[in-house]
Structures are given as C-alpha cells and as structure tokens.
Design an enzyme around this catalytic site. Structure first.
Site, PDB file in Angstrom:
ATOM      1  N   LEU A 133      68.759  73.414  38.514  1.00 13.09           N
ATOM      2  CA  LEU A 133      69.597  74.100  39.494  1.00 13.09           C
ATOM      3  C   LEU A 133      69.798  73.245  40.742  1.00 13.09           C
ATOM      4  O   LEU A 133      70.876  73.255  41.343  1.00 13.09           O
ATOM      5  CB  LEU A 133      68.959  75.438  39.876  1.00 13.09           C
ATOM      6  N   GLU A 134      68.778  72.500  41.123  1.00  7.18           N
ATOM      7  CA  GLU A 134      68.868  71.680  42.330  1.00  7.18           C
ATOM      8  C   GLU A 134      69.815  70.495  42.152  1.00  7.18           C
ATOM      9  O   GLU A 134      70.644  70.224  43.024  1.00  7.18           O
ATOM     10  CB  GLU A 134      67.478  71.165  42.725  1.00  7.18           C
TER      11      GLU A 134
END
Length: 338
Positions: A133-134
């Site tokens: 997600l990052e």
C-alpha cells in the site's frame, strides 16, 4: 566528536527556528528566494545564529541553501488522500494486481519474511500489505526530494511546523549516521522514505539492519524494509502497545444505537465503552478501537471493531481508511496466496 556534531545539529536548527531576527528576514525574503531554482533560505541569516560547531553550521547551511520551496507540497498536505478520497474509492486499492504482487513479494523475499514472522510475530501478509500500500512493493517510493519536502513543510506550513521542524532535524542526523547524501534522497511529498515510507525519526529509531550487511537501508534493500516494518508494528517504540500474536486485527460490527452518530476512535477502550458491537460472538476481555468508514454519510454505514493489532496499524498511518485497507489487503493476500 560525532555526538557533539549530532547535538549541534539540534542546537543549531533549534536556534535557527527560534531566532526572531531570522523570522523577520525570512518573512520578507522567502517568497523572493522561493522563485529561484535553488537557495530556499537566505544564508546571511545563519551568521546571526550561534552554532558552536562550524562544521555543523556549514553542513546545514550548505544543504538548506540548495533546498527549494515546493507549493505543490503545501497543496497536497492541505488535501491528503485519506481525507478527500471516499471509502468506496479508497478501498479499490485492494486490487487483484496488488494482491497478486503481494503474493509474489512474499515468495521473492521468503527468507526475510519468515525471519520477520519468527522474530517479531507479524504475519507475512500484513508486512506485505503495508509495503504494497505504501509503495506498490517498492515500485514507487516517491519523486520529491526529501530535503525540499521537509524544508517546505517546516518553514511554510505553520499548521504542522513543529512536527516537520523535528523531522528536518532528524533528517540531518540520519544522513550523517547512514552516510546518505541529503540532496539526493527522494520520497513522498511529506518526506517519507523507502519501501516502508518511514519518516526520518522513525527511520532512526525503528529501521533495522535485517540482513546484517552493516547498513539500515530501507531505501533500496527490501530485506531491511521487511524487518523494519515488522519492528515498527511490534515495538513499543513504534505503536506503544506492541503486537498480539494471536489477535484478530478487525471484525465487522454494528452500532449499539441506530440513531447515534458514530465516528472512528483510535483510543483503546473496553468493549462496554465502545459505540459498536461485534457481529460475531467473541470473548471481549481486552481493549479495542472502533472504525466508522462513512461517518458523514447518512445513507451508508460500515463499522469495524479492531484489537491492539489494528491499533498498531493506525500508528503507522492514523487513518481509518488506511488501516482497513491494510487489513483487507492482507486478508486477500493470505486467502489467495494459500
């Protein structure tokens, strides 16, 4: 000598920010300098600040003289994705592509994933979900110079000036400790770096040399990033409460009272003190947080009850949407990966 230099970075920058004469000059000159390609700060003001270590003064002043104000950074901070993106759109990040890439990431770095699970107790799918997600598993770590991001926020974003002042100080210390070039490192518009998108203070406190090569490198080393994410989630330095190895992370919930407006709360409380109740039977003997994903929409609702592990994820990014997306992505990685 090293510790003296480290101390003087803090001393110098603290004096620099608090110096009234500097503030007056900066207020008049910052817009002029921001139009230039380089030279974000008026260097003549440094002579008015008493840094005891001339090497530190030269190091900091030379670096800041090559930083540039970025208006788009301020614009993005005023409208962060977690606030302007609806939950319906935000959760689309749990895509089949991201799920499949998460499974591949775990397989590619299985040695370090297993090591992280054994040492820190963090499930492999949670580690992968956060990195996915990052930065899309390291595919996009940001394209903003960290020095520009931190300087812009520290000097031109009053709402969070103290936070970014600290991050700027930590960044100077980090680059000295790890022998990084402060003018080269790129990251997010907020100054987060590497696979795991750590801010400078968390980089210094919680990044680990997981593969034992003598460097804490979450910028380009996935092994160190894996260990660092696991360390953040499990360490009381990262989220204050640690990680419970047998926790459920999150379960669906309903409101206890239908006519009550319910908002997310990351404060750990007893089950009886929450505004929501779990949809399934469970022995709720501990403390929990509550998540409301449509707090301002009367036509929709979605509630989740989180344990200390979901709380740990909110310490990584204090956003209900972010925390739940990490959880949902990790669930899919585990389900399809097995």
């Amino acid at each position: 000598v090293y510790y003296l230099a480290s101390y003087n970075i803090f001393l110098f920058l603290s004096n620099y920010f608090e110096n009234k004469e500097y503030q007056n000059i900066y207020g008049k000159g910052s817009q002029q300098n921001s139009k230039k390609k380089g030279g974000y700060f008026r260097i003549e003001t440094f002579s008015k600040v008493g840094a005891k270590d001339i090497t530190t003064q030269q190091y900091v002043s030379k670096t800041l003289s090559q930083a540039s104000k970025q208006q788009n950074i301020i614009d993005l901070m005023n409208n962060p994705s977690e606030k302007v993106t609806s939950w319906d759109d935000y959760k689309k990040r749990v895509s089949i592509t991201r799920i499949q890439n998460g499974i591949r990431f775990i397989k590619a770095y299985k040695k370090w994933i297993i090591k992280a699970e054994e040492e820190f107790g963090i499930p492999r799918e949670v580690i992968a979900a956060i990195i996915g997600l990052e930065t899309n598993y390291g595919g996009y770590k940001g394209n903003t110079r960290v020095i520009d991001a931190l300087a812009t926020a520290a000097f031109d974003y009053p709402r969070r000036r103290n936070f970014f002042k600290t991050q700027l100080e930590e960044f100077f210390l980090l680059t000295r400790e790890e022998n990084f070039d402060p003018l080269v490192i790129k990251g997010s518009y907020a100054g987060a770096m590497g696979f795991a998108q750590f801010m400078p203070d968390n980089y210094r406190r919680l990044a680990v040399d997981f593969d034992g090569d003598g460097k804490k490198d979450i910028l380009s080393n996935p092994a160190d990033a894996i260990g660092s994410v696991a360390n953040f989630l499990s360490s009381t330095k990262g989220n204050k409460r640690g990680w419970e190895r047998n926790g459920f992370i999150a379960i669906e919930a309903d409101p206890k009272k239908r006519n009550k407006s319910i908002k997310s709360s990351f404060k750990l409380r007893s089950y009886e003190d929450l505004d929501i109740k779990a949809k399934e039977n469970f022995d709720f003997y501990d403390e929990y947080i509550q998540i409301s994903l449509f707090p301002n929409d009367d036509s929709k609702d979605e509630f989740w009850l989180g344990d200390k592990n979901l709380y740990a994820i909110t310490r990584y990014n204090p956003s209900s949407k972010y925390a739940m997306t990490v959880f949902l992505l990790s669930e899919q990685i585990a389900k399809i990966g097995n």
